[in-house]
Design an enzyme around this catalytic site. Structure first.
Site, PDB file in Angstrom:
ATOM      1  N   TYR A  72     -44.033   9.030 -55.058  1.00 11.27           N
ATOM      2  CA  TYR A  72     -43.081   7.918 -55.209  1.00 11.27           C
ATOM      3  C   TYR A  72     -42.528   7.495 -53.850  1.00 11.27           C
ATOM      4  CZ  TYR A  72     -39.457   5.004 -57.268  1.00 11.27           C
ATOM      5  OH  TYR A  72     -38.673   3.940 -57.616  1.00 11.27           O
ATOM      6  N   PHE A 124     -46.224 -23.640 -48.789  1.00  9.96           N
ATOM      7  CA  PHE A 124     -47.071 -23.434 -49.965  1.00  9.96           C
ATOM      8  C   PHE A 124     -46.219 -23.607 -51.234  1.00  9.96           C
ATOM      9  CE2 PHE A 124     -49.129 -20.630 -53.147  1.00  9.96           C
ATOM     10  CZ  PHE A 124     -50.259 -21.390 -53.314  1.00  9.96           C
ATOM     11  N   ASP A 125     -46.871 -23.876 -52.373  1.00 13.31           N
ATOM     12  CA  ASP A 125     -46.086 -24.234 -53.567  1.00 13.31           C
ATOM     13  C   ASP A 125     -45.159 -23.122 -54.066  1.00 13.31           C
ATOM     14  OD1 ASP A 125     -48.364 -22.916 -54.404  1.00 13.31           O
ATOM     15  OD2 ASP A 125     -48.624 -24.064 -56.238  1.00 13.31           O
ATOM     16  N   ASP A 215     -45.432 -17.521 -42.399  1.00  8.92           N
ATOM     17  CA  ASP A 215     -46.126 -17.230 -43.653  1.00  8.92           C
ATOM     18  C   ASP A 215     -47.571 -16.987 -43.239  1.00  8.92           C
ATOM     19  OD1 ASP A 215     -47.688 -17.327 -45.909  1.00  8.92           O
ATOM     20  OD2 ASP A 215     -46.601 -18.986 -46.844  1.00  8.92           O
ATOM     21  N   ALA A 217     -50.425 -15.587 -44.616  1.00  8.40           N
ATOM     22  CA  ALA A 217     -51.510 -15.282 -45.559  1.00  8.40           C
ATOM     23  C   ALA A 217     -52.894 -15.368 -44.900  1.00  8.40           C
ATOM     24  CB  ALA A 217     -51.435 -16.224 -46.762  1.00  8.40           C
ATOM     25  N   LYS A 258     -55.364 -12.634 -49.265  1.00 10.33           N
ATOM     26  CA  LYS A 258     -56.230 -13.543 -48.512  1.00 10.33           C
ATOM     27  C   LYS A 258     -56.875 -12.760 -47.364  1.00 10.33           C
ATOM     28  CE  LYS A 258     -53.365 -16.593 -50.636  1.00 10.33           C
ATOM     29  NZ  LYS A 258     -52.267 -16.148 -51.524  1.00 10.33           N
ATOM     30  N   HIS A 450     -48.100 -26.862 -62.540  1.00  7.92           N
ATOM     31  CA  HIS A 450     -49.563 -26.981 -62.614  1.00  7.92           C
ATOM     32  C   HIS A 450     -50.231 -25.757 -63.222  1.00  7.92           C
ATOM     33  CE1 HIS A 450     -48.666 -25.087 -58.799  1.00  7.92           C
ATOM     34  NE2 HIS A 450     -49.897 -24.650 -58.708  1.00  7.92           N
TER      35      HIS A 450
HETATM   36  N1  F0G Z   1     -48.343 -18.528 -48.801  1.00 10.61           N
HETATM   37  C1  F0G Z   1     -49.525 -19.171 -48.757  1.00 10.61           C
HETATM   38  C2  F0G Z   1     -49.874 -19.982 -47.552  1.00 10.61           C
HETATM   39  C3  F0G Z   1     -50.391 -19.104 -49.837  1.00 10.61           C
HETATM   40  O1  F0G Z   1     -51.544 -19.773 -49.791  1.00 10.61           O
HETATM   41  C4  F0G Z   1     -50.024 -18.321 -50.956  1.00 10.61           C
HETATM   42  C5  F0G Z   1     -50.903 -18.221 -52.113  1.00 10.61           C
HETATM   43  C6  F0G Z   1     -48.793 -17.656 -50.945  1.00 10.61           C
HETATM   44  C7  F0G Z   1     -47.983 -17.782 -49.852  1.00 10.61           C
HETATM   45  C8  F0G Z   1     -48.345 -16.817 -52.109  1.00 10.61           C
HETATM   46  O2  F0G Z   1     -49.047 -15.640 -52.143  1.00 10.61           O
HETATM   47  O3  F0G Z   1     -50.308 -15.703 -54.304  1.00 10.61           O
HETATM   48  O4  F0G Z   1     -49.941 -13.567 -53.071  1.00 10.61           O
HETATM   49  O5  F0G Z   1     -48.079 -14.672 -54.218  1.00 10.61           O
HETATM   50  N2  F0G Z   1     -51.894 -18.958 -52.261  1.00 10.61           N
HETATM   51  C9  F0G Z   1     -52.891 -18.885 -53.307  1.00 10.61           C
HETATM   52  C10 F0G Z   1     -53.787 -20.068 -53.197  1.00 10.61           C
HETATM   53  C11 F0G Z   1     -52.375 -18.624 -54.681  1.00 10.61           C
HETATM   54  O6  F0G Z   1     -54.597 -20.271 -54.115  1.00 10.61           O
HETATM   55  O7  F0G Z   1     -53.744 -20.785 -52.183  1.00 10.61           O
HETATM   56  P1  F0G Z   1     -49.363 -14.862 -53.519  1.00 10.61           P
END
Ligand code: F0G
Length: 458
Positions: A72, A124-125, A215, A217, A258, A450
């Site tokens: 843990y 990002f969304d 960010d 990713a 990613k 979406h």
């Molecule tokens: N930031 C970026 C630039 C992303 O592209 C994503 C996710 C996230 C944050 C959130 O990360 O999914 O691990 O919670 N992008 C995916 C996409 C879902 O299809 O572009 P997550």
């Protein structure tokens, strides 16, 4: 003859690719209310919905899973990951979380208050969702040229430093939660941000006394673009470039699904111990103890290994090369695609593809559905459906940008699969005039609609 560049790996395990008929797919997509997220994976032939969590792990990652320490607290897997994060990013403080949006949730719980602003390039969304959920505003200061789909610029993901400075200058500084720069800029088409631009953001962050986060990713793909496009970096390693990028920031959020090539995982990297302490409390509430944060020990082990593999130059060259291969095939067929090609995806301009479908009928979604029916290819709408409604006026946010994203999973498909995708899209292009009408919304959620939206044909 010069030998061609090849993938720096070979295949040890395979899984089936499902085939189906057009008639089956017509029925399945209608049953799914024309939302590609509602399809079962067996109903999809080539899945380009996302490059997130869909990559193929290596033999070294699978063997690392077996060595996972499931204690843990204080597991060896946690320390493996902590060391990898320190080595790759340079950040001393780190919190594991289960995915990127969890990192956003934990960090923004400390930083973002009602009425705040979070300027940057395109958010990002889910990032925007976490900001707007807290009644704050994400301010997109991406360079103007990003909205010109065919203009060639090596760093179309950059933030416009003048626009950014205007936001900092014209608002009370206590209202600025932080500057957030997304590398690569997914929303603007997987476009990279230059080192010069990151340095410029650091200068502004220092001048105005605000924090600057990345960010991250797709940080490794961003580093590859810097190496191959920005003067002075050709001879530097991806690791050196990544360390320099991170050196300008106060911290980072990471969706490891990613560029760290794992199916689940993420983390936060921080320089400031006090911020780490504050974020730790939220990590415990939302994710789990600070030494596992929503991941099992085995997942942290695979992630640590993935960070090294995901920053390998030859791997990145073949991965970004494959995305470019798909882009050039589509271009050869006359399909309007965003250029330069993104690092993780190719984006089709639906407004040029289907000029007779008005924005109110969601042309990018219409095209994504047609591409599915034609070849069983699942893509993602990056347009008005994804942009959600304005949180204040509740009007649809029509930006004039209606893109279909073909996101390529890492180490999963062959170039032959890319040829199949390009051929199917070419067929849709040849029969585009037969697509007469778009969609109407039947049901939608108040935020991030979406994912679950239900549509019907007009
Ligand atoms: N930031 C970026 C630039 C992303 O592209 C994503 C996710 C996230 C944050 C959130 O990360 O999914 O691990 O919670 N992008 C995916 C996409 C879902 O299809 O572009 P997550």
């Amino acid at each position: 003859m010069e030998l061609p560049f090849i993938e720096p790996y070979k295949i040890k395990m395979i899984e089936p690719v499902y085939t189906s008929s057009k008639n089956q797919r017509e029925k399945w997509i209608s049953d799914a209310s024309f939302n590609l997220f509602n399809l079962k994976s067996e109903q999809v032939t080539i899945d380009l919905l996302t490059d997130s969590g869909t990559g193929a792990m290596s033999d070294k990652q699978w063997s690392a899973l077996m060595l996972g320490d499931e204690s843990y607290a204080g597991s060896s897997s946690y320390y493996n990951l902590k060391n990898a994060v320190k080595e790759i990013t340079g950040f001393d403080f780190f919190l594991p979380v289960h995915q990127g949006r969890a990192a956003e949730n934990v960090l923004f719980s400390v930083l973002v208050k009602e009425g705040d602003l979070v300027p940057g390039n395109s958010h990002f969304d889910t990032t925007k969702g976490h900001i707007e959920f807290r009644k704050a505003t994400a301010v997109d200061c991406t360079v103007e040229i990003a909205s010109d789909f065919s203009a060639w610029d090596p760093f179309k993901g950059n933030v416009d430093l003048e626009k950014l400075e205007d936001v900092l200058k014209n608002n009370p500084l206590e209202k600025i939660s932080c500057i957030l720069i997304t590398i690569t800029n997914n929303t603007a088409g997987g476009q990279p941000v230059s080192m010069t631009n990151l340095k410029g953001v650091r200068r502004l962050a220092d001048k105005y006394g605000v924090k600057f986060f990345l960010d991250s990713a797709r940080f490794a793909e961003n580093a590859w673009f810097i190496k191959t496009r920005e003067a002075g970096f050709a001879d530097k390693s991806i690791n050196n470039i990544a360390r320099e990028m991170f050196s300008y920031a106060d911290g980072m959020t990471m969706s490891s699904k990613k560029d760290a090539i794992v199916n689940m995982g993420g983390f936060i990297g921080l320089r400031d111990e006090e911020l780490f302490r504050q974020a730790s409390t939220y990590n415990i509430i939302y994710e789990g103890f600070i030494t596992y944060g929503g991941m099992s020990g085995r997942d942290m082990n695979a992630l640590a290994q993935g960070l090294y593999e995901g920053t390998d130059y030859n791997y990145l060259s073949s991965r970004i090369g494959q995305v470019g291969y798909l882009g050039s095939k589509l271009k050869e067929y006359g399909i309007p695609v965003l250029e330069p090609y993104g690092g993780h995806a190719i984006f089709i301009d639906s407004k040029s593809f289907l000029p007779h479908i008005p924005d109110e009928e969601f042309p990018a979604q219409v095209l994504a559905v047609e591409i599915y029916i034609e070849g069983g290819i699942r893509s993602a709408e990056i347009g008005t459906l994804m942009a959600d409604r304005d949180p204040v006026t509740r009007e649809n946010r029509f930006s004039g940008k209606e893109l279909v994203r073909l996101a390529v999973p890492r180490r999963v498909y062959t170039d032959n699969h890319m040829d199949y995708v390009a051929a199917a899209i070419r067929n849709v292009y040849e029969r585009k005039d037969s697509v007469k009408k778009g969609f109407r919304i039947k049901k939608e959620a108040p935020i991030l609609r979406h994912f679950t939206i239900e549509l019907e044909r007009l």
